[in-house]
Design a protein around this motif. Structure first.
Motif, mmCIF file in Angstrom:
data_model
loop_
_atom_site.group_PDB
_atom_site.id
_atom_site.type_symbol
_atom_site.label_atom_id
_atom_site.label_comp_id
_atom_site.label_asym_id
_atom_site.label_seq_id
_atom_site.Cartn_x
_atom_site.Cartn_y
_atom_site.Cartn_z
ATOM 1 N N MET A 192 0.847 -1.190 0.000
ATOM 2 C CA MET A 192 0.000 0.000 0.000
ATOM 3 C C MET A 192 0.881 1.237 0.000
ATOM 4 S SD MET A 192 -2.858 1.188 2.822
ATOM 5 C CE MET A 192 -1.676 1.011 4.129
ATOM 6 N N ASN A 193 0.788 2.052 -1.023
ATOM 7 C CA ASN A 193 1.555 3.287 -1.130
ATOM 8 C C ASN A 193 0.830 4.393 -0.386
ATOM 9 O OD1 ASN A 193 3.081 5.441 -1.825
ATOM 10 N ND2 ASN A 193 2.596 5.385 -4.015
ATOM 11 N N ARG A 194 1.446 4.950 0.660
ATOM 12 C CA ARG A 194 0.788 5.962 1.465
ATOM 13 C C ARG A 194 1.387 7.335 1.211
ATOM 14 N NH1 ARG A 194 0.114 4.446 7.565
ATOM 15 N NH2 ARG A 194 -0.705 6.555 7.476
ATOM 16 N N THR A 195 1.727 7.626 -0.035
ATOM 17 C CA THR A 195 2.227 8.945 -0.379
ATOM 18 C C THR A 195 1.137 9.980 -0.131
ATOM 19 O OG1 THR A 195 3.637 7.991 -2.079
ATOM 20 C CG2 THR A 195 3.216 10.343 -2.197
ATOM 21 N N TYR A 196 1.456 10.982 0.699
ATOM 22 C CA TYR A 196 0.451 11.958 1.103
ATOM 23 C C TYR A 196 0.441 13.142 0.151
ATOM 24 C CZ TYR A 196 -1.790 15.591 3.883
ATOM 25 O OH TYR A 196 -2.603 16.604 4.318
ATOM 26 N N ASN A 197 -0.731 13.546 -0.297
ATOM 27 C CA ASN A 197 -0.892 14.666 -1.211
ATOM 28 C C ASN A 197 -1.700 15.753 -0.513
ATOM 29 O OD1 ASN A 197 -1.435 16.493 -3.229
ATOM 30 N ND2 ASN A 197 -1.882 14.936 -4.777
ATOM 31 N N PRO A 198 -1.068 16.866 -0.104
ATOM 32 C CA PRO A 198 -1.795 17.920 0.620
ATOM 33 C C PRO A 198 -2.907 18.545 -0.192
ATOM 34 C CG PRO A 198 0.400 18.670 -0.027
ATOM 35 C CD PRO A 198 0.352 17.186 -0.292
ATOM 36 N N ALA A 199 -2.916 18.347 -1.501
ATOM 37 C CA ALA A 199 -3.982 18.911 -2.334
ATOM 38 C C ALA A 199 -5.343 18.307 -2.000
ATOM 39 C CB ALA A 199 -3.661 18.681 -3.812
ATOM 40 N N TYR A 200 -5.350 17.158 -1.326
ATOM 41 C CA TYR A 200 -6.598 16.485 -0.980
ATOM 42 C C TYR A 200 -7.172 16.961 0.356
ATOM 43 C CZ TYR A 200 -5.538 13.031 -4.629
ATOM 44 O OH TYR A 200 -5.271 12.416 -5.814
ATOM 45 N N SER A 201 -6.511 17.879 1.017
ATOM 46 C CA SER A 201 -6.873 18.217 2.397
ATOM 47 C C SER A 201 -8.299 18.737 2.547
ATOM 48 C CB SER A 201 -5.893 19.244 2.968
ATOM 49 O OG SER A 201 -5.910 20.435 2.189
ATOM 50 N N GLY A 202 -8.863 19.390 1.526
ATOM 51 C CA GLY A 202 -10.213 19.915 1.659
ATOM 52 C C GLY A 202 -11.282 19.066 1.008
ATOM 53 N N VAL A 203 -10.902 17.912 0.499
ATOM 54 C CA VAL A 203 -11.849 17.046 -0.206
ATOM 55 C C VAL A 203 -12.618 16.194 0.807
ATOM 56 C CG1 VAL A 203 -12.074 15.195 -1.902
ATOM 57 C CG2 VAL A 203 -10.321 16.966 -2.203
ATOM 58 N N PRO A 204 -13.937 16.056 0.681
ATOM 59 C CA PRO A 204 -14.713 15.235 1.630
ATOM 60 C C PRO A 204 -14.337 13.756 1.545
ATOM 61 C CG PRO A 204 -16.092 15.939 -0.199
ATOM 62 C CD PRO A 204 -14.817 16.701 -0.323
ATOM 63 N N ASP A 205 -14.563 13.053 2.645
ATOM 64 C CA ASP A 205 -14.228 11.623 2.702
ATOM 65 C C ASP A 205 -14.871 10.837 1.567
ATOM 66 O OD1 ASP A 205 -12.767 12.120 4.943
ATOM 67 O OD2 ASP A 205 -13.980 10.893 6.300
ATOM 68 N N SER A 206 -16.134 11.148 1.281
ATOM 69 C CA SER A 206 -16.861 10.368 0.275
ATOM 70 C C SER A 206 -16.171 10.430 -1.084
ATOM 71 C CB SER A 206 -18.298 10.872 0.160
ATOM 72 O OG SER A 206 -18.322 12.259 -0.168
ATOM 73 N N GLN A 207 -15.657 11.604 -1.448
ATOM 74 C CA GLN A 207 -14.976 11.729 -2.734
ATOM 75 C C GLN A 207 -13.629 11.020 -2.700
ATOM 76 O OE1 GLN A 207 -16.150 13.261 -5.761
ATOM 77 N NE2 GLN A 207 -14.461 11.908 -6.308
ATOM 78 N N LEU A 208 -12.923 11.131 -1.570
ATOM 79 C CA LEU A 208 -11.648 10.436 -1.441
ATOM 80 C C LEU A 208 -11.833 8.925 -1.563
ATOM 81 C CD1 LEU A 208 -10.017 12.444 1.497
ATOM 82 C CD2 LEU A 208 -9.322 12.471 -0.911
ATOM 83 N N VAL A 209 -12.913 8.425 -0.983
ATOM 84 C CA VAL A 209 -13.192 6.988 -1.080
ATOM 85 C C VAL A 209 -13.414 6.596 -2.535
ATOM 86 C CG1 VAL A 209 -14.858 5.180 -0.521
ATOM 87 C CG2 VAL A 209 -14.096 6.751 1.253
ATOM 88 N N ASN A 210 -14.164 7.413 -3.253
ATOM 89 C CA ASN A 210 -14.397 7.125 -4.674
ATOM 90 C C ASN A 210 -13.086 7.042 -5.441
ATOM 91 O OD1 ASN A 210 -17.194 6.912 -4.650
ATOM 92 N ND2 ASN A 210 -17.500 9.111 -4.899
ATOM 93 N N TRP A 211 -12.218 8.018 -5.216
ATOM 94 C CA TRP A 211 -10.936 8.031 -5.912
ATOM 95 C C TRP A 211 -10.067 6.849 -5.495
ATOM 96 C CZ3 TRP A 211 -10.075 13.952 -4.870
ATOM 97 C CH2 TRP A 211 -10.853 14.687 -5.777
#
Length: 207
Positions: A1-20
């Motif tokens: 599992m690659n856990r590279t963190y992208n700060p651009a996602y900081s304001g995205v809701p959980d539901s959208q992050l799950v979709n991606w």
């Protein structure tokens, strides 16, 4: 599992992050993990009471969430789904340790001079420590057996100690409905614990 963190996602809701993340975006999943790690660790510590064990089981829970992310349905909150995985991992560890302790006790009965018991250091005595450990195991097992509809609100309020408005928000229900479920969860848990009073004693369970 690659856990590279992208700060651009900081304001995205959980539901959208799950979709991606379900579409293969590992950075989106890493953002989910960053958000929910503190809560996961607090929940795990409330069950395990050992920081090393907490780190292990939280990581195990994250791996399991990653492996089964495709099965997650958006009709539930990701935080609730992840919390359930964390609790299950912690309870499985406790059950394994309990079986190990029982094996040690059986070995001691066969003539060993020392019986290795993993007892809390702050306990005033081994008998009380073992009793409290047994009660804790009963409590965690009966919480696990409460219907999910009631268990989720109980864990969020009583284990994570979240305020009721946040509990209601995470479950997507009104505060009044959350309070109603919490009351039913407490009643259900008390009924379940009462069944053990003959063996452990009501005073011990309530103490």
């Amino acid at each position: 599992m690659n856990r590279t963190y992208n700060p651009a996602y900081s304001g995205v809701p959980d539901s959208q992050l799950v979709n991606w993340a379900q579409q293969g975006d590992n950075a989106a999943f890493a953002e989910l993990i960053e958000r929910h790690t503190p809560t996961a660790k607090r929940m795990a510590y409330s069950i395990l009471r050992d920081q090393s064990d907490v780190e292990d089981e939280v990581q195990n829970a994250f791996w399991k969430a990653y492996e089964h992310l495709g099965q997650f349905q958006q009709d539930a909150k990701f935080s609730t789904w992840l919390s359930r995985i964390v609790v299950n991992e912690c309870l499985m560890r406790l059950r394994k340790e309990r079986r190990m302790h029982l094996t040690y006790l059986d070995d001691g009965a066969n003539g060993d001079e020392a019986v290795p018991l993993d007892l809390p250091d702050k306990s005033p005595g081994p008998e009380l420590a073992l009793a409290k450990s047994q009660v804790g195991g009963v409590l965690r097992e009966e919480i696990r057996r409460i219907p999910a509809l009631l268990r989720d609100v109980f864990v969020l309020r009583e284990v994570q100690e979240l305020p009721m408005p946040e509990v209601a928000g995470r479950l997507g229900i009104s505060v009044a409905a959350a309070k109603s479920r919490l009351l039913r969860a407490r009643q259900e848990l008390r009924l379940r614990l009462d069944r053990h009073c003959g063996r452990l004693g009501a005073a011990t369970l309530l103490g």
